[in-house]
Scaffold this active site. Structure first.
Site, mmCIF file in Angstrom:
data_model
loop_
_atom_site.group_PDB
_atom_site.id
_atom_site.type_symbol
_atom_site.label_atom_id
_atom_site.label_comp_id
_atom_site.label_asym_id
_atom_site.label_seq_id
_atom_site.Cartn_x
_atom_site.Cartn_y
_atom_site.Cartn_z
ATOM 1 N N ASP A 4 0.827 -1.213 0.000
ATOM 2 C CA ASP A 4 0.000 0.000 0.000
ATOM 3 C C ASP A 4 0.860 1.261 0.000
ATOM 4 O OD1 ASP A 4 -2.383 1.332 -0.076
ATOM 5 O OD2 ASP A 4 -2.749 1.241 2.089
ATOM 6 N N GLY A 5 0.299 2.321 -0.567
ATOM 7 C CA GLY A 5 0.967 3.628 -0.519
ATOM 8 C C GLY A 5 1.500 4.125 -1.854
ATOM 9 N N LEU A 29 10.624 -20.508 -4.968
ATOM 10 C CA LEU A 29 9.584 -19.667 -4.357
ATOM 11 C C LEU A 29 8.230 -19.815 -5.068
ATOM 12 C CD1 LEU A 29 8.926 -17.063 -2.542
ATOM 13 C CD2 LEU A 29 9.511 -15.752 -4.605
ATOM 14 N N HIS A 61 2.120 3.394 -9.027
ATOM 15 C CA HIS A 61 1.945 1.964 -9.310
ATOM 16 C C HIS A 61 3.132 1.432 -10.118
ATOM 17 C CE1 HIS A 61 -1.910 2.234 -7.521
ATOM 18 N NE2 HIS A 61 -2.493 2.890 -8.507
ATOM 19 N N TRP A 97 -12.252 -2.222 -7.559
ATOM 20 C CA TRP A 97 -13.054 -1.834 -8.729
ATOM 21 C C TRP A 97 -13.752 -0.501 -8.485
ATOM 22 C CZ3 TRP A 97 -12.083 -4.614 -12.907
ATOM 23 C CH2 TRP A 97 -11.772 -5.964 -12.782
ATOM 24 N N ARG A 107 0.031 7.679 -2.691
ATOM 25 C CA ARG A 107 0.611 8.758 -1.877
ATOM 26 C C ARG A 107 2.057 9.039 -2.268
ATOM 27 N NH1 ARG A 107 -1.003 6.026 3.419
ATOM 28 N NH2 ARG A 107 -1.580 4.403 1.923
ATOM 29 N N SER A 166 -10.928 -7.058 -4.333
ATOM 30 C CA SER A 166 -12.263 -7.086 -4.950
ATOM 31 C C SER A 166 -12.965 -5.741 -4.763
ATOM 32 C CB SER A 166 -13.099 -8.239 -4.378
ATOM 33 O OG SER A 166 -12.936 -8.349 -2.979
#
Ligand code: IPE
Ligand code: IPE
Ligand code: MG
Length: 247
Positions: A17-18, A128, A34, A66, A21, A63
Site C-alpha cells: 500500500d501507498g 519460491l 503503481h 473496482w 501517496r 475485490s
C-alpha cells in the site's frame, strides 16, 4: 527466557500500500506510483527467492478496488498484463512458481489467458511460490469454499456435521499453501482490507509507514527481524512452550 521463534517465516503475505501517496508526494499522477511499485515487487521477489522463502503472497488488486476511478482501474490492468508479459520467462528461469488467487473471470479474456499461461509455464517449479492476489477478497474466498460444501450437502454427499475447519480450508484458493507466518502492510494503514482473513488467524502482523515504492530489501529484513522476536503461542502459555522445547 521466553521461547522465541528464531525461524525465518515460510510464508510472507504483503499488502503493498501507498503507491498513490508516493506519487502525490512527487506531484505525479497516481499511476506513476503503481509503476514505481512494480520495481519494489521485482526487488522483493528476487530477495525472497534468494532468502529461500517458501511462499510470497502479494495483494495486487482487491475485490473492492473496482470502486476506484475507471481510468486507474484500466491502467492497473494494463500494468498487470505488461508485468506478466515481461516477467514470466524470468520467473520460470529462476524456478519461481506463479500462482494467482482471486476471481479472474472478471478480467479481460486476454489477461485471463496470460494468467493461465503464466501459471502453466511455471507450475513445476520448486523454488519460491509467488502468490498474487488479484480481484481477491478474503470474504469471497471463504464464501466460495462454503458454497461448494453447501452444494455437496444438497447432493447428499456430505452432512452438515462433517463440515470442519479443515474442510473449509481445503476449499480455499490457498488450500495447498501453508498459512502466512508474517503479514506486512506498508503505507501506514493498520487494517487487513479483506486480505486472507481465514488464513491469517495466527499470522504475526507488521505495519510500517514506508510507502510501497520505497520498500526494499532492508525494509523486508526489518520486518523479518521483528518476526523472529515474536513468541507464537497459538493459545498456549509461555511456560508450556518452554517445557515442550526441553522435551
Ligand atoms: C496500493 O497503493 C496499490 C493498489 C491498491 C493497487 P494505493 O493505490 O492504495 O496507494 P494509496 O493508498 O492511495 O497511497
Ligand atoms: C489494499 O489496499 C489492497 C491492495 C493493496 C491491493 P487499499 O489501498 O485498496 O486498501 P484500503 O481501501 O485503504 O483499505
Ligand atoms: Mg491504499
Amino acid at each position: 527466557m521466553a521461547d522465541k521463534n528464531q525461524l525465518t517465516p515460510k510464508h510472507i503475505a504483503i499488502i503493498m500500500d501507498g503507491n498513490g501517496r508516493w506519487a502525490k508526494q512527487r506531484h505525479q499522477p497516481r499511476f506513476m506510483g503503481h509503476r514505481a511499485g512494480v520495481k519494489s515487487v521485482e526487488k522483493i521477489v528476487k530477495y525472497c527467492f534468494e532468502k529461500q522463502i517458501f511462499v510470497l503472497s502479494l495483494f495486487a488488486f482487491s475485490s473492492e478496488n473496482w470502486r476506484r476511478p475507471t481510468k486507474e482501474v484500466s491502467l492497473l490492468m494494463e500494468l498487470f498484463a505488461l508485468v506478466l508479459k515481461q516477467q514470466v520467462k524470468h520467473l520460470d528461469k529462476n524456478n519461481v512458481r506463479l500462482k494467482v488467487i482471486g476471481d479472474i473471470s472478471k478480467f479481460s479474456s486476454s489477461l485471463q489467458k496470460q494468467i493461465t499461461d503464466g501459471q502453466n509455464t511455471t507450475k513445476n517449479n520448486t523454488g519460491l511460490t509467488l502468490n498474487i492476489a488479484a480481484n481477491y477478497g478474503g470474504q469471497w474466498d471463504i464464501t466460495r469454499s462454503v458454497q461448494n460444501l453447501a452444494s455437496k450437502v444438497k447432493l447428499g454427499e456430505l452432512i452438515p456435521e462433517q463440515i470442519t475447519e479443515d474442510l473449509i480450508s481445503s476449499g480455499l484458493t490457498t488450500a495447498e499453501l501453508p498459512d502466512p507466518d508474517l503479514f506486512i502492510r506498508t503505507g501506514g494503514e493498520q487494517r487487513v482490507s479483506n486480505f486472507m482473513l481465514w488464513q491469517m488467524a495466527y499470522t504475526e502482523f507488521y505495519f510500517t509507514d514506508t510507502l510501497w515504492p520505497d520498500f526494499d530489501e532492508e525494509s523486508l529484513d526489518l520486518a523479518i527481524e521483528s518476526f523472529t522476536h515474536r513468541e507464537r503461542r497459538f493459545g498456549k502459555t509461555s511456560e508450556q512452550l518452554e517445557d515442550s522445547k526441553n522435551d
